[in-house]
Enzyme design. Structure first.
Site, PDB file in Angstrom:
ATOM      1  N   SER A 196      -9.969  -0.557  -2.375  1.00 52.95           N
ATOM      2  CA  SER A 196     -11.343  -1.127  -2.308  1.00 52.95           C
ATOM      3  C   SER A 196     -12.185  -0.227  -3.120  1.00 52.95           C
ATOM      4  O   SER A 196     -13.138  -0.772  -4.099  1.00 52.95           O
ATOM      5  CB  SER A 196     -11.685  -1.088  -0.974  1.00 52.95           C
ATOM      6  N   GLU A 197     -12.165   0.937  -2.953  1.00 50.26           N
ATOM      7  CA  GLU A 197     -13.103   1.959  -3.789  1.00 50.26           C
ATOM      8  C   GLU A 197     -12.232   3.301  -4.078  1.00 50.26           C
ATOM      9  O   GLU A 197     -11.468   3.737  -3.589  1.00 50.26           O
ATOM     10  CB  GLU A 197     -14.350   2.329  -3.239  1.00 50.26           C
ATOM     11  N   THR A 198     -12.771   3.917  -5.394  1.00 48.03           N
ATOM     12  CA  THR A 198     -12.404   4.912  -5.809  1.00 48.03           C
ATOM     13  C   THR A 198     -13.485   5.805  -6.090  1.00 48.03           C
ATOM     14  O   THR A 198     -14.493   5.421  -6.548  1.00 48.03           O
ATOM     15  CB  THR A 198     -11.582   5.001  -7.023  1.00 48.03           C
ATOM     16  N   HIS A 257     -17.237   3.674   3.475  1.00 47.73           N
ATOM     17  CA  HIS A 257     -16.042   4.401   3.652  1.00 47.73           C
ATOM     18  C   HIS A 257     -15.853   5.438   2.646  1.00 47.73           C
ATOM     19  O   HIS A 257     -15.470   6.612   2.820  1.00 47.73           O
ATOM     20  CB  HIS A 257     -14.788   3.353   3.850  1.00 47.73           C
TER      21      HIS A 257
END
Length: 303
Positions: free
Chosen positions: A45-47, A76
């Site tokens: 979802s995210e890095t 998050h």
């Protein structure tokens, strides 16, 4: 150039639950296009890419990428990055440690309190950098229902109706009548575009009061295919917006209110986000987001 990275599961107290996050350290020499390519490779979802801070008193600067684009803020990644930096830079003494991690993000400076205890997952909590505010108009409920593969009568409960709210990122908040209905919701082909992609929102955030656990206040799901997230296991920035929605409809009394939001159950990645709302003079004056995070893997990536 070989860069160290870690992955963590966030908004959970055990591995293989919650929302997975990749954090790449010492990323100052990477270009934006390289960061985007690495985020696409991780396909989470995210890095997060951690860079040197611009001020000595700050812990780090961070940039956040989905597989398709950079975002100014996300919950998050903030929790997971703060936990990782606290564990790396302030190891527990006599089994415990408390740290203040100050993160520079595109949305502004975010201060995160981290509690580290031997034998239990680290817990991080921060004040939302922006309070939620209404942001736009959504199509009628029958259009939203079609986009989610539901029927119009399954949209809304009590006095809750669909609204757009933003707290850094803008989401369509869609109340769903039951746990059964929210479990059946999906991104429904061409109907999705008319319902959500023309509204300028990051994604659709569905919520219902019917929950898996009695300790939870809301069961939620979040779909954001346009930014490369078919479904998200835990969405902190949207949870901030949810506090504005809740106060808008429920008119919470003055005082401090704590709510647990459960998410990710349909994906097999159960998550719990702890929200603390402070209402003063009838207005929402502060929102805190909290959750646990656990490290899963470590390695290096050659660039």
């Amino acid at each position: 150039m070989a860069l160290k990275f870690s992955t963590l599961d966030v908004f959970t107290d055990h591995r293989f639950g919650g929302n997975p996050l990749a954090v790449v350290l010492d990323a100052d020499d990477l270009s934006t296009s390289q960061m985007q390519a690495i985020a696409r490779e991780f396909n989470l979802s995210e890095t997060v890419f951690v860079l040197k801070s611009t001020r000595p008193a700050h812990s780090a600067k961070m940039r956040i990428f989905t597989p398709r684009s950079e975002v100014p803020f996300a919950g998050h990644p903030t929790v997971g990055t703060a936990v990782l930096l606290a564990e790396l830079k302030a190891p527990a003494q006599n089994g415990e440690a408390d740290a203040l991690v100050v993160l520079e993000q595109a949305i502004g400076t975010v201060r995160v309190g981290v509690r580290v205890r031997n034998g239990t997952p680290a817990f991080a909590e921060f004040d939302a950098p922006k309070l939620p505010a209404e942001a736009g108009v959504l199509p009628p409920s029958d259009v939203l229902a079609a986009g989610l593969g539901l029927i119009p009568s399954e949209i809304g409960f009590e006095n809750h109706t669909p609204l757009c709210f933003a707290a850094g990122n803008t989401f369509a908040f869609v109340p769903v009548a039951s746990l059964d209905a929210i479990r059946r919701a999906r991104v429904n082909g061409a109907h999705w575009e008319r319902a959500f992609e023309q509204q300028g929102v990051v994604g659709a955030y569905l919520y219902t009061r019917q929950c898996e656990h009695t300790s939870s206040a809301f069961h939620v799901r979040m779909f954001a295919p346009e930014v490369g997230i078919p479904e998200d296991p835990a969405t902190g920035s949207a949870a901030v917006g949810l506090t504005g929605v809740v106060h808008h409809f429920d008119r919470l009394p003055d005082g401090t209110h704590r709510r647990i939001v459960e998410q990710g159950y349909e994906m097999g990645r159960p998550s719990q986000i702890v929200l603390t709302l402070i209402v003063d003079g009838g207005k929402l004056t502060s929102v805190r987001i909290g959750g646990s995070a656990v490290r899963v893997t470590e390695g290096t990536i050659d660039v």
